[in-house]
Design a protein around this motif. Structure first.
Motif, PDB file in Angstrom:
ATOM      1  N   ILE A  68     -77.136  -3.225  43.325  1.00  0.00           N
ATOM      2  CA  ILE A  68     -78.715  -4.315  43.569  1.00  0.00           C
ATOM      3  C   ILE A  68     -79.257  -3.431  42.231  1.00  0.00           C
ATOM      4  O   ILE A  68     -80.414  -2.765  42.729  1.00  0.00           O
ATOM      5  N   PRO A  69     -79.666  -4.006  41.555  1.00  0.00           N
ATOM      6  CA  PRO A  69     -80.723  -3.192  40.054  1.00  0.00           C
ATOM      7  C   PRO A  69     -82.460  -3.299  40.972  1.00  0.00           C
ATOM      8  O   PRO A  69     -82.851  -2.542  40.763  1.00  0.00           O
ATOM      9  N   ALA A  70     -82.424  -4.648  41.174  1.00  0.00           N
ATOM     10  CA  ALA A  70     -83.777  -5.098  41.631  1.00  0.00           C
ATOM     11  C   ALA A  70     -84.391  -3.639  42.669  1.00  0.00           C
ATOM     12  O   ALA A  70     -85.580  -3.677  42.667  1.00  0.00           O
ATOM     13  N   VAL A  71     -83.313  -3.063  43.462  1.00  0.00           N
ATOM     14  CA  VAL A  71     -83.812  -2.412  44.707  1.00  0.00           C
ATOM     15  C   VAL A  71     -85.228  -1.357  43.890  1.00  0.00           C
ATOM     16  O   VAL A  71     -85.607  -0.982  44.728  1.00  0.00           O
ATOM     17  N   ARG A  72     -84.772  -0.874  42.483  1.00  0.00           N
ATOM     18  CA  ARG A  72     -85.228   0.318  42.085  1.00  0.00           C
ATOM     19  C   ARG A  72     -86.696  -0.362  41.713  1.00  0.00           C
ATOM     20  O   ARG A  72     -87.505   0.590  41.739  1.00  0.00           O
ATOM     21  N   ASN A  73     -87.076  -1.238  41.327  1.00  0.00           N
ATOM     22  CA  ASN A  73     -88.635  -1.739  41.261  1.00  0.00           C
ATOM     23  C   ASN A  73     -89.268  -2.137  42.375  1.00  0.00           C
ATOM     24  O   ASN A  73     -90.204  -2.554  42.393  1.00  0.00           O
ATOM     25  N   PHE A  74     -88.654  -2.225  43.663  1.00  0.00           N
ATOM     26  CA  PHE A  74     -89.805  -2.054  44.977  1.00  0.00           C
ATOM     27  C   PHE A  74     -89.843  -0.902  45.442  1.00  0.00           C
ATOM     28  O   PHE A  74     -89.577   0.232  45.813  1.00  0.00           O
ATOM     29  N   PRO A  75     -91.391  -1.118  46.120  1.00  0.00           N
ATOM     30  CA  PRO A  75     -92.204  -0.050  46.363  1.00  0.00           C
ATOM     31  C   PRO A  75     -91.632  -0.132  48.049  1.00  0.00           C
ATOM     32  O   PRO A  75     -91.118  -1.069  48.262  1.00  0.00           O
ATOM     33  N   GLU A  76     -91.859   0.678  49.109  1.00  0.00           N
ATOM     34  CA  GLU A  76     -91.492   0.844  50.353  1.00  0.00           C
ATOM     35  C   GLU A  76     -92.290  -0.501  50.942  1.00  0.00           C
ATOM     36  O   GLU A  76     -91.059  -1.989  51.064  1.00  0.00           O
ATOM     37  N   GLN A 102     -80.572   3.233  65.185  1.00  0.00           N
ATOM     38  CA  GLN A 102     -81.616   2.194  64.736  1.00  0.00           C
ATOM     39  C   GLN A 102     -81.730   2.776  62.939  1.00  0.00           C
ATOM     40  O   GLN A 102     -81.512   3.170  62.309  1.00  0.00           O
ATOM     41  N   LEU A 103     -81.499   1.605  62.741  1.00  0.00           N
ATOM     42  CA  LEU A 103     -81.266   1.428  61.060  1.00  0.00           C
ATOM     43  C   LEU A 103     -83.254   0.852  60.398  1.00  0.00           C
ATOM     44  O   LEU A 103     -83.746   1.121  60.710  1.00  0.00           O
ATOM     45  N   ASN A 104     -83.694   2.065  59.413  1.00  0.00           N
ATOM     46  CA  ASN A 104     -85.315   2.214  58.728  1.00  0.00           C
ATOM     47  C   ASN A 104     -84.430   1.221  57.597  1.00  0.00           C
ATOM     48  O   ASN A 104     -83.806   1.275  56.829  1.00  0.00           O
ATOM     49  N   LEU A 105     -85.443   1.494  56.513  1.00  0.00           N
ATOM     50  CA  LEU A 105     -85.764   0.829  55.462  1.00  0.00           C
ATOM     51  C   LEU A 105     -85.275   1.634  54.462  1.00  0.00           C
ATOM     52  O   LEU A 105     -84.311   1.108  53.539  1.00  0.00           O
ATOM     53  N   GLU A 106     -84.946   3.061  54.863  1.00  0.00           N
ATOM     54  CA  GLU A 106     -84.463   3.648  53.525  1.00  0.00           C
ATOM     55  C   GLU A 106     -82.597   4.245  53.665  1.00  0.00           C
ATOM     56  O   GLU A 106     -82.349   3.864  52.716  1.00  0.00           O
ATOM     57  N   ASP A 107     -82.147   3.341  54.984  1.00  0.00           N
ATOM     58  CA  ASP A 107     -81.024   3.347  54.947  1.00  0.00           C
ATOM     59  C   ASP A 107     -80.719   1.562  54.580  1.00  0.00           C
ATOM     60  O   ASP A 107     -79.332   1.763  53.677  1.00  0.00           O
ATOM     61  N   ILE A 108     -81.413   0.763  54.723  1.00  0.00           N
ATOM     62  CA  ILE A 108     -80.994  -0.284  53.750  1.00  0.00           C
ATOM     63  C   ILE A 108     -81.114  -0.346  52.234  1.00  0.00           C
ATOM     64  O   ILE A 108     -79.917  -0.314  51.688  1.00  0.00           O
ATOM     65  N   ARG A 109     -82.142   0.910  51.487  1.00  0.00           N
ATOM     66  CA  ARG A 109     -82.489   1.221  50.747  1.00  0.00           C
ATOM     67  C   ARG A 109     -80.928   1.650  49.713  1.00  0.00           C
ATOM     68  O   ARG A 109     -80.680   1.249  48.528  1.00  0.00           O
ATOM     69  N   THR A 110     -80.692   2.576  50.584  1.00  0.00           N
ATOM     70  CA  THR A 110     -79.275   3.358  50.447  1.00  0.00           C
ATOM     71  C   THR A 110     -78.240   2.440  49.960  1.00  0.00           C
ATOM     72  O   THR A 110     -77.460   2.334  49.192  1.00  0.00           O
ATOM     73  N   ALA A 111     -77.471   1.358  51.151  1.00  0.00           N
ATOM     74  CA  ALA A 111     -76.549   0.245  51.141  1.00  0.00           C
ATOM     75  C   ALA A 111     -77.053  -0.015  49.719  1.00  0.00           C
ATOM     76  O   ALA A 111     -75.913  -1.153  49.050  1.00  0.00           O
ATOM     77  N   LEU A 112     -78.146  -0.577  49.489  1.00  0.00           N
ATOM     78  CA  LEU A 112     -78.659  -2.135  48.263  1.00  0.00           C
ATOM     79  C   LEU A 112     -77.801  -0.990  46.604  1.00  0.00           C
ATOM     80  O   LEU A 112     -77.755  -1.314  46.273  1.00  0.00           O
ATOM     81  N   TYR A 113     -78.647   0.123  46.987  1.00  0.00           N
ATOM     82  CA  TYR A 113     -78.334   1.535  45.737  1.00  0.00           C
ATOM     83  C   TYR A 113     -76.415   1.003  45.652  1.00  0.00           C
ATOM     84  O   TYR A 113     -75.757   1.366  44.677  1.00  0.00           O
ATOM     85  N   GLU A 114     -75.893   1.616  46.758  1.00  0.00           N
ATOM     86  CA  GLU A 114     -74.595   1.442  46.925  1.00  0.00           C
ATOM     87  C   GLU A 114     -73.492   0.161  45.944  1.00  0.00           C
ATOM     88  O   GLU A 114     -73.202   0.627  46.110  1.00  0.00           O
ATOM     89  N   MET A 115     -74.097  -1.073  46.574  1.00  0.00           N
ATOM     90  CA  MET A 115     -74.066  -2.462  45.965  1.00  0.00           C
ATOM     91  C   MET A 115     -74.360  -2.552  44.741  1.00  0.00           C
ATOM     92  O   MET A 115     -74.101  -3.173  44.241  1.00  0.00           O
TER      93      MET A 115
END
Length: 91
Positions: free
Chosen positions: A18-26, A3-16
């Motif tokens: 995407i700077p805006a992801v740092r500003n978002f709480p869960e 299953q995918l979870n939010l942390e999988d998405i967050r990690t993939a966005l970091y790797e891409m």
């Protein structure tokens, strides 16, 4: 089954980078719109899905992208992916 979870998405966005992801709480990230909140066009969303497929060893059918086109949010990606994903380790 995987299953995918939010942390999988967050990690993939970091790797891409995407700077805006740092500003978002869960909870805010779950409801984030790819276009307006994260600045991602469809090409980048497809790249995100591809990165998740490689990283997690899964296959996301085209239904997932169609669902994201209807409601362009991280939560839609997670819910749709978990509903449709194919675990390649099981085949």
């Amino acid at each position: 089954m995987k299953q995918l979870n939010l942390e999988d998405i967050r990690t993939a966005l970091y790797e891409m980078n995407i700077p805006a992801v740092r500003n978002f709480p869960e909870e805010t990230l779950k409801n984030a719109d790819f276009w307006f909140d994260l600045g991602m066009d469809e090409r980048k969303v497809i790249a995100l899905m591809s990165n998740l497929e490689i990283e997690k060893h899964i296959l996301l059918p085209v239904n997932v992208l169609e669902n994201i086109r209807m409601k362009n949010s991280v939560n839609t990606l997670i819910y749709s992916a978990n509903s449709h994903l194919i675990d390649l380790d099981e085949h």
